[in-house]
Write a protein that holds these residues in place. Structure first.
Motif, PDB file in Angstrom:
ATOM      1  N   UNK A  72       0.930  -1.162  -0.045  1.00 25.06           N
ATOM      2  CA  UNK A  72      -0.024   0.152   0.043  1.00 25.06           C
ATOM      3  C   UNK A  72       1.057   1.048  -0.140  1.00 25.06           C
ATOM      4  N   UNK A  73       0.218   2.324   0.096  1.00 19.76           N
ATOM      5  CA  UNK A  73       1.134   3.719  -0.170  1.00 19.76           C
ATOM      6  C   UNK A  73       0.194   4.582   1.055  1.00 19.76           C
ATOM      7  N   UNK A  74       1.103   5.581   1.475  1.00 24.70           N
ATOM      8  CA  UNK A  74       0.381   6.598   2.494  1.00 24.70           C
ATOM      9  C   UNK A  74       0.705   7.994   1.715  1.00 24.70           C
ATOM     10  N   UNK A  75      -0.145   8.813   1.883  1.00 23.46           N
ATOM     11  CA  UNK A  75       0.100  10.157   1.681  1.00 23.46           C
ATOM     12  C   UNK A  75       0.637  10.394   0.046  1.00 23.46           C
ATOM     13  N   UNK A  76       0.164   9.562  -0.883  1.00 26.50           N
ATOM     14  CA  UNK A  76       0.138   9.743  -2.191  1.00 26.50           C
ATOM     15  C   UNK A  76      -0.756  10.377  -2.941  1.00 26.50           C
ATOM     16  N   UNK A  77      -0.384  11.171  -4.087  1.00 28.32           N
ATOM     17  CA  UNK A  77      -1.478  11.851  -4.810  1.00 28.32           C
ATOM     18  C   UNK A  77      -2.249  10.613  -5.783  1.00 28.32           C
ATOM     19  N   UNK A  78      -3.119  10.976  -6.484  1.00 23.11           N
ATOM     20  CA  UNK A  78      -3.794  10.050  -7.428  1.00 23.11           C
ATOM     21  C   UNK A  78      -2.848   9.815  -8.595  1.00 23.11           C
ATOM     22  N   UNK A  79      -2.100  10.889  -8.953  1.00 15.15           N
ATOM     23  CA  UNK A  79      -0.955  10.532  -9.993  1.00 15.15           C
ATOM     24  C   UNK A  79       0.183   9.786  -9.672  1.00 15.15           C
ATOM     25  N   UNK A  80       0.311   9.604  -8.405  1.00 15.63           N
ATOM     26  CA  UNK A  80       1.557   8.887  -7.656  1.00 15.63           C
ATOM     27  C   UNK A  80       0.966   7.585  -7.388  1.00 15.63           C
ATOM     28  N   UNK A  81      -0.316   7.393  -7.056  1.00 17.60           N
ATOM     29  CA  UNK A  81      -0.919   6.004  -6.823  1.00 17.60           C
ATOM     30  C   UNK A  81      -0.696   5.321  -8.418  1.00 17.60           C
ATOM     31  N   UNK A  82      -1.394   6.109  -9.379  1.00 18.44           N
ATOM     32  CA  UNK A  82      -1.303   5.408 -10.750  1.00 18.44           C
ATOM     33  C   UNK A  82       0.126   5.017 -11.376  1.00 18.44           C
ATOM     34  N   UNK A  83       1.115   5.829 -10.963  1.00 16.68           N
ATOM     35  CA  UNK A  83       2.433   5.674 -11.373  1.00 16.68           C
ATOM     36  C   UNK A  83       2.882   4.399 -10.704  1.00 16.68           C
ATOM     37  N   UNK A  84       2.724   4.268  -9.232  1.00 21.01           N
ATOM     38  CA  UNK A  84       3.031   2.924  -8.761  1.00 21.01           C
ATOM     39  C   UNK A  84       2.371   1.821  -9.087  1.00 21.01           C
ATOM     40  N   UNK A  85       1.072   1.854  -9.633  1.00 20.44           N
ATOM     41  CA  UNK A  85       0.282   0.709 -10.224  1.00 20.44           C
ATOM     42  C   UNK A  85       0.892   0.240 -11.222  1.00 20.44           C
TER      43      UNK A  85
END
Length: 319
Positions: A153-166
């Motif tokens: 999981x991730x904490x304190x990420x933006x939507x763009x950062x979550x999509x990049x991580x995925x």
């Protein structure tokens, strides 16, 4: 206690999660070691099966408290542990570190501190802009293949950062800040929920401002989190929160419940929140918090709170 599925993880978690930033002891009120460890035991006694921590909580001290208590109680397998990586507490400062070698080391240290051979939920604490997302996520994939972590999981990420991580791994859990006095991430939280990402929110009590304990403006030490991290303890937000507290006081008197439960109740009624993280360092506070499941705010009370929040929200939007 109420329980729910944490997104697509298939983990069955309590809707109240014990947060241990305060238990770590850096930047918060001072409690004895015995009191802090008894708070962890109280959470287990009350049916909380979800505990959140991080090596950044005073250099691993919070993790060590948890490891000692769960080992002594013999309940490690009954408790779902979430800890983090990518953020270290060094010489009183928080330093982001998303490099693969540091994450691998942090995981080993967390396993040792927690007295366990696996971590249920492993979160990137804060994104590190100086390290490629692919490197950070590949390290987590390696740990998952090794069986040392079960869910990412991730904490304190933006939507763009979550999509990049995925792009590099499956993100199953998201941990953002969310409360009556901090709703700026609500749209992102709803999006994450729609993706079947489990949402565990922190700061539900606004760092304590929503408990009603703080009624007078005062100065805090430089490293105190009420000065460093949460903006509500300073003007112009402090006065706006005091207006909200007057409405909460009204509901408190009519319901004969503490303000803490009102703030928790408000958050727990949001369908997009799987579990609310509550930081408490004493048994009595945890037992009081868990009584929130004995009642629910009605629609009229929620409307009163929303009306009181309008002026505060407008002020926060201007900052």
């Amino acid at each position: 206690m109420e329980y729910t599925e944490l997104g697509k993880t298939q983990l069955h978690v309590s809707r109240m999660c014990l947060g241990t930033w305060g238990i770590g002891g850096a930047g918060w009120d001072l409690y004895s070691d015995e009191c802090r460890m008894d708070a962890i035991k109280a959470a287990v006694d009350c049916g909380i099966n979800f505990i959140d921590t991080a090596p950044a909580y005073n250099g691993g001290r919070a993790e060590k408290y948890i490891g000692q208590v769960l080992h002594k109680l013999g309940v490690r397998k009954e408790v779902i542990l979430a800890t983090k990586c990518g953020n270290e507490f060094i010489n009183g400062k928080y330093i982001r570190c998303g490099a693969a070698d540091k994450i691998m080391r942090e995981c080993e240290e967390s396993l040792h501190n927690l007295k366990t051979d696996y971590i249920d939920v492993y979160l990137v604490h804060w994104p590190d802009p100086n390290v490629p997302m692919e490197e950070t996520m590949d390290a987590l994939n390696t740990l998952k293949k090794q069986g040392k972590i079960l869910h990412i999981g991730v904490s304190n990420f933006t939507k763009e950062q979550i999509e990049e991580a995925e792009k590099y791994c499956d993100i199953e859990v998201y941990q953002p800040q969310y409360s009556m006095v901090d709703r700026k991430g609500e749209q992102l939280i709803q999006w994450a929920y729609a993706q079947r990402i489990g949402v565990m929110t922190y700061g539900t009590l606004g760092g304590g401002i929503l408990t009603g304990k703080y009624r007078e403006l005062k100065a805090y030490a430089v490293n105190d989190n009420r000065n460093r991290f949460y903006p509500y303890f300073k003007e112009p937000l402090f006065s706006k929160v005091m207006i909200l507290l007057r409405t909460m006081d009204q509901i408190s008197m009519e319901r004969n419940v503490p303000l803490t439960q009102i703030a928790l109740n408000w958050a727990l009624q949001k369908p997009f929140i799987s579990s609310c993280i509550i930081g408490a360092q004493s048994r009595d506070k945890i037992e009081e918090n868990c009584k929130v499941f004995e009642w629910k705010l009605n629609s009229d009370e929620i409307q009163l709170l929303e009306q009181a929040l309008k002026e505060y929200t407008e002020c926060m939007d201007e900052l």
